[in-house]
Motif scaffolding. Structure first.
Motif, PDB file in Angstrom:
ATOM      1  N   SER A  84     -19.227  44.887  15.224  1.00 41.27           N
ATOM      2  CA  SER A  84     -19.624  43.858  16.192  1.00 41.27           C
ATOM      3  C   SER A  84     -18.818  42.573  16.069  1.00 41.27           C
ATOM      4  O   SER A  84     -19.149  41.571  16.702  1.00 41.27           O
ATOM      5  N   ALA A 127     -19.443  43.877  20.692  1.00 43.38           N
ATOM      6  CA  ALA A 127     -20.603  44.764  20.608  1.00 43.38           C
ATOM      7  C   ALA A 127     -20.230  46.230  20.687  1.00 43.38           C
ATOM      8  O   ALA A 127     -20.851  47.074  20.038  1.00 43.38           O
ATOM      9  N   ASP A 151     -19.142  43.702  26.624  1.00 40.82           N
ATOM     10  CA  ASP A 151     -19.992  43.372  25.478  1.00 40.82           C
ATOM     11  C   ASP A 151     -21.242  42.619  25.934  1.00 40.82           C
ATOM     12  O   ASP A 151     -22.345  42.868  25.435  1.00 40.82           O
ATOM     13  N   VAL A 185     -25.228  44.069  25.378  1.00 42.38           N
ATOM     14  CA  VAL A 185     -26.351  43.355  24.770  1.00 42.38           C
ATOM     15  C   VAL A 185     -27.493  43.201  25.781  1.00 42.38           C
ATOM     16  O   VAL A 185     -28.673  43.407  25.459  1.00 42.38           O
ATOM     17  N   ALA A 229     -24.915  46.177  19.393  1.00 44.98           N
ATOM     18  CA  ALA A 229     -25.429  45.016  20.129  1.00 44.98           C
ATOM     19  C   ALA A 229     -26.180  44.051  19.222  1.00 44.98           C
ATOM     20  O   ALA A 229     -26.408  42.892  19.595  1.00 44.98           O
TER      21      ALA A 229
END
Length: 514
Positions: A418, A451, A461, A465, A486
């Motif tokens: 991440s 992510a 990304d 999330v 995430a």
């Protein structure tokens, strides 16, 4: 705590997303961006293209980076060992997938090279064992045997003979020769090709090579602890055209007492090849027949290497001349340098200021790369810990291949789950315990927000999330890889903190890692 400025930025991002689509769908543009993300390549492949250089198609290895380059826009060759005259009207420019070099080949619709032309397979070879138009020989065969079967005529009284190896298409590689195959009709008192050596010293394999022919220099394949090796099965492939007689080749192949080393040589430059070497014998009085190799032996000895084998090779003898005065190869093992006892790296990942609370092991995965002009070492699953202040510590002494990491100056790359990969230039590794502390300066933090772990922060990304951020606090499903990514803060929950970290670092259309 999330500031008002950060909340405004998050809300603005959400409005853009909701206005664009209720469900984020990857566009072709974003896919192209991900494919163009920078990649690390071995500096030894500098100037080569595509998969032969460890890069995507259309990219060239430049130092340790894959970069887009117009010279690499040619297609991959239909065969792996083409080298036709450039003036041939039908010839196409193409990239050899095995080596990444630009060459010329016959096109796929006219795969056979005969009498100075590229011709179709149908009706191209008369008689000689049948098969007609079946393509029994691999596309990596001699040009005159492509599209034919073993035993077919390839002109001038020669036949296509299957070698004891296969191309990438699974079919046998064939050579065009008067021989019955395997390196000649007669039996020579020789060591075979490939040959396997017993290693009795710890260190790195060194080679010294000399050619006594004017033909295209051959390639040599090395493979550790294997009874078989070839130009498609190797740990290290050496193109001898890039070497000089007074040069010792540092292969990068690390060996230890009790290992086996497989060596294979092949002349790939002839349009009627490939020609595996005939085999080898030991020099007599520092000579390969009448060819003096004493200077080659001295060059190897002066490097400090311990010579383990001296070899006089014969090229592929069409009539089994058994002369063994075509090439000389000296194999040595460098004295083992003192290995690095332990390397410890301390660093931070943005947004993590305490111990990891999620108890999801994969969130600790850290990927380390140490690279310089001589070697690239990748460290995969080394022990990782995170202390109460959020400082990450990783310890290792060898790379993922079990090779020692010699003392020297390296570029260090760190990639966390991440988080973007970060480069630290000119890092010093010593023979003693080495501590590399990158945890004291906030500018050295690994940037948060990757992510989906493609080393880019982009709208993808943000969308990932948002996919899981459906309530104030959502517990992470440890079996959902995307959900784990995430969880930027690695606290075991998807919260507004995770979304904020992505939004804060998404300052441009895309943000790339090093």
């Amino acid at each position: 705590m999330i500031t008002k400025k950060e909340i405004i930025k998050i809300l603005f991002t959400l409005l853009l997303l909701i206005g664009a689509t209720s469900g984020i769908v990857l566009t072709q543009q974003s896919q192209d961006i991900r494919e163009k993300a920078e990649m690390i390549c071995d500096s030894g492949n500098r100037g080569l293209c595509g998969i032969g250089a460890g890069c995507p198609k259309g990219y060239m290895c430049n130092q340790e980076r894959c970069i887009k380059h117009s010279a690499c826009d040619y297609p991959y060759c239909p065969a792996t060992d083409c080298n036709l005259p450039k003036s041939l009207p039908e010839a196409i420019y193409c990239i050899m997938s095995t080596s990444g070099r630009l060459t010329t080949c016959c096109p796929t619709d006219k795969p056979l090279y005969q009498d100075g032309k590229c011709i179709q397979a149908q009706g191209s070879g008369g008689g000689g064992g049948g098969g007609g138009t079946q393509a029994g020989c691999s596309s990596a065969s001699a040009a005159k045997c492509q599209g034919k079967n073993p035993g077919d005529s390839c002109g001038s009284g020669k036949k296509c003979i299957a070698l004891n190896q296969s191309g990438s298409d699974g079919k046998p590689k064939c050579t065009c020769t008067t021989s019955s195959g395997g390196g000649g009709e007669n039996s020579c008192d020789k060591n075979p090709n490939p040959t396997v050596l017993d290693i009795k010293n710890d260190g790195e394999v060194l080679l010294s090579f000399a050619s006594f022919l004017e033909s295209t220099p051959p390639k040599i394949a090395l493979k550790k602890n294997s009874q078989t090796c070839s130009l498609t099965e190797y740990d290290k492939l050496i193109d001898t055209k890039d070497t000089k007689t007074d040069q010792v080749i540092v292969t990068g192949v690390q060996v230890k007492n009790g290992d086996k080393l497989c060596i294979y040589g092949e002349d790939v430059g002839s349009d009627s090849g490939p020609y595996p070497f005939e085999g080898w014998i030991k020099p007599e009085n520092n000579k390969c027949k009448e060819k003096d190799v004493s200077s080659l032996i001295k060059t190897t000895q002066s490097s400090g290497g311990i010579i383990i084998s001296q070899q006089c090779w014969g090229d592929y003898a069409k009539k089994a001349e058994c002369d063994f005065n075509d090439y000389a190869l000296i194999i040595a093992v460098s004295p083992k340098s003192s290995p690095t006892e332990n390397i410890k790296i301390l660093f931070r990942q943005q947004g993590i200021t305490t111990k990891i609370k999620s108890n999801i092991p994969s969130q600790l995965d850290t990927y380390i790369t140490l690279t310089n002009e001589e070697k690239t070492h990748k460290i995969g699953q080394a022990p990782v810990s995170v202390d109460e202040n959020g400082i990450w510590t990783i310890n290792f002494s060898t790379d993922e291949q079990g090779n020692n990491i010699p003392a020297g100056t390296y570029n260090l790359y760190i990639k966390g789950v991440s988080h973007l990969r970060k480069k630290f230039a000119n890092v010093q590794i010593s023979n003693n315990n080495t501590i590399i502390d990158k945890s004291t300066d906030i500018k050295d933090e690994l940037k948060a927000g990757d992510a989906n772990n493609d080393n880019i922060i982009s709208i993808e990304d943000i969308s990932l999330v948002l996919k899981y951020y459906t309530d104030f606090k959502i517990k992470v499903n440890a079996s959902d890889k995307n959900m784990i990514g995430a969880d930027i803060t690695k606290d075991g929950y998807i919260t507004i903190d995770d979304l904020a970290l992505v939004a804060l670092n998404w300052s441009s259309f895309i943000i790339k890692g090093d």
